[in-house]
Write a protein that holds these residues in place. Sequence first.
Motif, short mmCIF file in Angstrom:
data_model
loop_
_atom_site.label_atom_id
_atom_site.label_comp_id
_atom_site.label_asym_id
_atom_site.label_seq_id
_atom_site.Cartn_x
_atom_site.Cartn_y
_atom_site.Cartn_z
N MET A 198 -4.73 3.01 9.85
CA MET A 198 -5.03 2.07 8.78
C MET A 198 -6.38 1.37 8.94
SD MET A 198 -1.33 0.28 8.02
CE MET A 198 -1.95 -0.45 6.49
N LEU A 199 -6.84 1.24 10.18
CA LEU A 199 -8.04 0.43 10.43
C LEU A 199 -9.28 0.91 9.68
CD1 LEU A 199 -8.86 -2.09 11.92
CD2 LEU A 199 -9.43 -0.69 13.92
N PRO A 200 -9.61 2.22 9.69
CA PRO A 200 -10.81 2.65 8.96
C PRO A 200 -10.77 2.29 7.47
CG PRO A 200 -10.06 4.39 10.42
CD PRO A 200 -8.99 3.35 10.41
N GLY A 201 -9.59 2.45 6.84
CA GLY A 201 -9.47 2.11 5.43
C GLY A 201 -9.59 0.62 5.19
N VAL A 202 -9.00 -0.18 6.08
CA VAL A 202 -9.09 -1.65 5.96
C VAL A 202 -10.54 -2.09 6.10
CG1 VAL A 202 -8.48 -3.84 7.04
CG2 VAL A 202 -6.75 -2.06 6.79
N VAL A 203 -11.23 -1.55 7.12
CA VAL A 203 -12.63 -1.93 7.35
C VAL A 203 -13.50 -1.52 6.17
CG1 VAL A 203 -14.65 -1.45 8.78
CG2 VAL A 203 -12.43 -1.91 9.86
N LEU B 208 -9.11 -2.95 -5.60
CA LEU B 208 -7.71 -2.70 -5.92
C LEU B 208 -7.28 -1.30 -5.47
CD1 LEU B 208 -7.37 -4.28 -9.49
CD2 LEU B 208 -6.43 -5.14 -7.33
N LEU B 209 -8.20 -0.34 -5.63
CA LEU B 209 -7.91 1.03 -5.21
C LEU B 209 -7.71 1.09 -3.70
CD1 LEU B 209 -7.66 4.05 -5.66
CD2 LEU B 209 -10.17 4.19 -5.71
N GLY B 210 -8.58 0.41 -2.96
CA GLY B 210 -8.44 0.40 -1.51
C GLY B 210 -7.16 -0.27 -1.07
N THR B 211 -6.80 -1.35 -1.73
CA THR B 211 -5.56 -2.06 -1.40
C THR B 211 -4.35 -1.18 -1.71
OG1 THR B 211 -6.59 -4.19 -1.90
CG2 THR B 211 -4.19 -4.12 -1.84
N ALA B 212 -4.37 -0.52 -2.87
CA ALA B 212 -3.27 0.37 -3.24
C ALA B 212 -3.15 1.53 -2.26
CB ALA B 212 -3.48 0.90 -4.66
N ARG B 213 -4.30 2.06 -1.85
CA ARG B 213 -4.27 3.18 -0.90
C ARG B 213 -3.63 2.76 0.43
NH1 ARG B 213 -7.13 7.90 -0.26
NH2 ARG B 213 -6.85 7.98 -2.52
N LEU B 214 -3.95 1.56 0.89
CA LEU B 214 -3.38 1.07 2.13
C LEU B 214 -1.87 0.83 2.01
CD1 LEU B 214 -6.18 -1.44 3.18
CD2 LEU B 214 -5.62 0.71 4.31
N LEU B 215 -1.47 0.20 0.93
CA LEU B 215 -0.06 -0.12 0.72
C LEU B 215 0.79 1.13 0.50
CD1 LEU B 215 -0.32 -3.29 -1.55
CD2 LEU B 215 0.22 -3.19 0.90
N MET B 216 0.17 2.15 -0.10
CA MET B 216 0.90 3.38 -0.41
C MET B 216 0.63 4.47 0.63
SD MET B 216 0.38 3.42 -4.56
CE MET B 216 1.83 4.41 -4.93
N GLY B 217 0.00 4.09 1.73
CA GLY B 217 -0.28 5.04 2.80
C GLY B 217 0.82 5.03 3.83
N ILE B 218 0.56 4.37 4.97
CA ILE B 218 1.53 4.32 6.07
C ILE B 218 2.89 3.75 5.64
CG2 ILE B 218 2.03 3.24 8.28
CD1 ILE B 218 0.24 5.59 8.57
N PRO B 219 2.94 2.65 4.87
CA PRO B 219 4.27 2.14 4.46
C PRO B 219 5.09 3.16 3.68
CG PRO B 219 2.59 0.46 4.12
CD PRO B 219 1.86 1.72 4.45
N PHE B 220 4.46 3.86 2.74
CA PHE B 220 5.16 4.89 1.97
C PHE B 220 5.57 6.05 2.87
CE2 PHE B 220 4.84 4.74 -2.88
CZ PHE B 220 4.96 3.36 -2.90
N TRP B 221 4.67 6.42 3.78
CA TRP B 221 4.95 7.51 4.71
C TRP B 221 6.17 7.17 5.56
CZ3 TRP B 221 3.16 12.38 5.66
CH2 TRP B 221 3.42 12.94 6.91
N ALA B 222 6.20 5.94 6.07
CA ALA B 222 7.32 5.50 6.91
C ALA B 222 8.63 5.50 6.13
CB ALA B 222 7.05 4.09 7.46
N LEU B 223 8.60 5.01 4.89
CA LEU B 223 9.80 4.97 4.07
C LEU B 223 10.30 6.38 3.76
CD1 LEU B 223 11.87 3.38 2.42
CD2 LEU B 223 10.25 3.41 0.49
N ALA B 224 9.36 7.28 3.43
CA ALA B 224 9.74 8.66 3.11
C ALA B 224 10.33 9.37 4.34
CB ALA B 224 8.55 9.43 2.57
N ILE B 225 9.75 9.12 5.50
CA ILE B 225 10.26 9.71 6.74
C ILE B 225 11.68 9.22 7.01
CG2 ILE B 225 10.08 9.57 9.27
CD1 ILE B 225 8.21 11.61 8.38
N TRP B 226 11.90 7.91 6.82
CA TRP B 226 13.21 7.32 7.10
C TRP B 226 14.27 7.86 6.15
CZ3 TRP B 226 16.36 5.40 10.36
CH2 TRP B 226 17.45 4.62 9.97
#
Length: 239
Positions: free
Chosen positions: A38-43, A192-210
Motif C-alpha cells: 500500500m505504501l507506494p500508492g499512498v505516497v 479520489l481515484l487514488g483513495t478508491a484504489r487504496l480502499l479497493m485494493g488490499i481491503p477488497f483482496w483480503a475480503l475476497a480471500i476470506w
Amino acid sequence: MVDNKRRTGMASLAAVGDGGDFSVIEAIGGPRGVVESMLPGVVFVMMFIITSNLNLTIAVSAALAVIQVIVRLLQHQSVMGALSGLVAVGICLIWAWKSHEARNYYMFGFISNSVYFVLLTLSLIVRVPGLGVMIEFIRSLPTEHFQAWFDDWMSDRALKRAYMIVTALWMGVFALRLVVQVPLYITDHVALLGTARLLMGIPFWALAIWVSYLIIATPLHRHKIAEQASERNSDQFAD
C-alpha cells in the motif's frame, strides 16, 4: 503437511485442509506485505495532492519502491514479493511519466482488472472455473497425466460448484473496481481515484480471500480426504 502461514494469495487457498489455521493477514502477505503493497500508492497520491508536481511525485515513489527491495536484501529476506511490486509500480510510474498525466499511474490497474474479469467470465461460460484451475494448479502441478488431474477435481460436483461461486465472486471484485474507478479516471479526479484504489485494493483482496476460504474450505477438505483414501487403497492393492 503444508504450513499455511507461509503461503499467500491463491496459494493459501490451495493449502486449505492441509493442516494449520487459515489466516487472512498471512494470506495477503502479513503486516509487512500489506504495508509494502500500500505504501507506494499512498505516497503517490499524497505527494501529488500536496505538491501537484508529477515529476517529484514519480521520483519519490520510485525511490521508495527501490528502497523497499534494498531493505529486504540487507535483511536477507525474500525479495520476490518486493521485486514483483517494484515491477508493477515501475510500469505505473513510467506510464504516468510518459503521458505527463498523474491519472495514468492507475491505467495498468484498469488493464489488469479488465483482463482478469474477461478471463474469469470466459471460464464460467465454458464451465471450467478459473479460480478452480488456479488453485488446483498450485495444489498439484499437472506435470503429467493432465486429463486425470483435470477430471479429478472437475468430477467433484461440490468442489466444482464452490470454485464456480468463488470465480463469480472475484469477477465481482474486478468489475466493481472498474465501475467505481473508471469514471474517476475519466473525470480526472486523481485524489479520489487514488483513495478508491487504496480502499479497493488490499481491503477488497483480503475480503475476497476470506469469503473464498469460507466457500471452498469444506469441499476442498473433503476432496483431499477422498484423495488420501484413494491413494491408500491403491498402495494396498499394489502390495
